[in-house]
Design a protein around this motif. Structure first.
Motif, PDB file in Angstrom:
ATOM      1  N   ARG A  51       0.832  -1.217   0.000  1.00 31.19           N
ATOM      2  CA  ARG A  51       0.000   0.000   0.000  1.00 31.19           C
ATOM      3  C   ARG A  51       0.858   1.256   0.000  1.00 31.19           C
ATOM      4  O   ARG A  51       0.382   2.328  -0.346  1.00 31.19           O
ATOM      5  N   THR A  52       2.126   1.131   0.410  1.00 33.42           N
ATOM      6  CA  THR A  52       2.980   2.323   0.472  1.00 33.42           C
ATOM      7  C   THR A  52       3.799   2.505  -0.807  1.00 33.42           C
ATOM      8  O   THR A  52       4.616   3.416  -0.897  1.00 33.42           O
ATOM      9  N   ILE A  53       3.610   1.630  -1.787  1.00 32.83           N
ATOM     10  CA  ILE A  53       4.385   1.697  -3.035  1.00 32.83           C
ATOM     11  C   ILE A  53       3.523   2.256  -4.166  1.00 32.83           C
ATOM     12  O   ILE A  53       2.371   1.873  -4.333  1.00 32.83           O
ATOM     13  N   ARG A  54       4.124   3.182  -4.941  1.00 33.51           N
ATOM     14  CA  ARG A  54       3.473   3.691  -6.146  1.00 33.51           C
ATOM     15  C   ARG A  54       4.275   3.210  -7.345  1.00 33.51           C
ATOM     16  O   ARG A  54       5.445   2.852  -7.213  1.00 33.51           O
ATOM     17  N   ALA A  55       3.634   3.242  -8.525  1.00 34.57           N
ATOM     18  CA  ALA A  55       4.314   2.756  -9.729  1.00 34.57           C
ATOM     19  C   ALA A  55       4.038   3.673 -10.907  1.00 34.57           C
ATOM     20  O   ALA A  55       3.070   4.451 -10.909  1.00 34.57           O
ATOM     21  N   ALA A  56       4.910   3.572 -11.906  1.00 34.96           N
ATOM     22  CA  ALA A  56       4.690   4.274 -13.174  1.00 34.96           C
ATOM     23  C   ALA A  56       5.052   3.307 -14.295  1.00 34.96           C
ATOM     24  O   ALA A  56       5.999   2.532 -14.167  1.00 34.96           O
ATOM     25  N   VAL A  74       9.225   0.393 -16.234  1.00 33.79           N
ATOM     26  CA  VAL A  74       8.356   0.410 -15.058  1.00 33.79           C
ATOM     27  C   VAL A  74       9.154   0.910 -13.859  1.00 33.79           C
ATOM     28  O   VAL A  74      10.292   0.476 -13.641  1.00 33.79           O
ATOM     29  N   ALA A  75       8.580   1.843 -13.107  1.00 35.81           N
ATOM     30  CA  ALA A  75       9.264   2.399 -11.940  1.00 35.81           C
ATOM     31  C   ALA A  75       8.431   2.182 -10.685  1.00 35.81           C
ATOM     32  O   ALA A  75       7.199   2.210 -10.738  1.00 35.81           O
ATOM     33  N   PHE A  76       9.132   1.952  -9.570  1.00 36.55           N
ATOM     34  CA  PHE A  76       8.476   1.796  -8.264  1.00 36.55           C
ATOM     35  C   PHE A  76       9.096   2.792  -7.293  1.00 36.55           C
ATOM     36  O   PHE A  76      10.309   2.987  -7.277  1.00 36.55           O
TER      37      PHE A  76
END
Lengths: 83, 148
Positions: A51-56, A74-76
């Motif tokens: 839940r604390t990780i975002r991605a692109a 892909v980035a985290f």
């Protein structure tokens, strides 16, 4: 595909960038996180609390159900704190 | 006029940037400006900003284009620094120019609210007692961004 890590996600995985082959059956961010978390104890620690990780994907913000394909960048990273 | 977006390590000249938006023009009736500076909370030594080269510029441009679509702006500038920044130094500059003040002021606030939650920057604080810690995202920033 190219995987990038930023901020404390990068510190935990121990790498800023890595090239991986997208395994069969991994079609979205959620499945990719499962796959990456198994790469090392550092990766497991980075993805411990998803839940604390975002991605692109290809430099656009993504969600767990965003699709990924070979060749994608892909980035985290943690939630952003600029400004 | 396309938004002017700069992501850089070097400090910026806010006055010179403001002058660019009004020079030789007679249709700009309002110029709003916001400068975000590094504070020395609890004796903080420095702030180190990491970003995602490529995506950062893209995200800032998208946010600026959104502002120009929502308000009748003649110009807008967003400059965001990265790297190590010490207390008292500027971090971010947002400038908006328009015929009238409401558009300039509102879009300036909008740009700051959105860039805090939609641009890939991460702050790490170098603490007075040594060591460092990553700044955590705040729910109040998310709430501010969603009011627009």
């Amino acid at each position: 595909m190219k995987i990038l890590y930023f901020a404390w996600v990068r510190e935990r995985t121990g790498v800023a960038e890595e090239e991986i082959a997208l395994p069969d059956g991994v079609r979205d961010i959620a499945a990719l996180v499962d796959h990456l978390a198994a790469r090392s104890p550092g990766h497991a620690a980075a993805f411990e609390n998803r839940r604390t990780i975002r991605a692109a994907v290809n430099q656009d913000f993504a969600t767990p159900d965003t699709t990924v394909a070979p060749g994608d960048e892909v980035a985290f990273f943690p939630p952003v704190t600029g400004g | 006029m396309a938004p002017r977006i700069l992501v850089q390590e070097a400090p910026f000249d806010a006055a010179a940037e403001a002058a660019r938006l009004t020079e030789g023009r007679t249709d700009v009736g309002a110029l709003a400006s916001f400068t975000g500076l590094c504070r020395a909370d609890d004796g903080l030594r420095a702030m180190v900003l990491e970003h995602y080269p490529g995506m950062t510029e893209r995200a800032l441009l998208r946010i600026a284009e959104e502002a120009m679509a929502r308000w009748p702006l003649t110009a807008c500038t967003v400059i965001h620094r990265h790297g190590r920044i010490t207390p008292g130094e500027p971090i971010v500059l947002v400038l908006t120019a328009s015929a009238h003040r409401a558009a300039a002021l509102e879009s300036c606030a909008f740009l700051m609210d959105w860039l805090k939650t939609k641009a890939p920057f991460w702050k790490r604080e170098e603490l007075a007692e040594g060591g460092s810690r990553w700044v955590e995202a705040r729910a109040t920033d998310e709430a501010a961004a969603s009011r627009w």
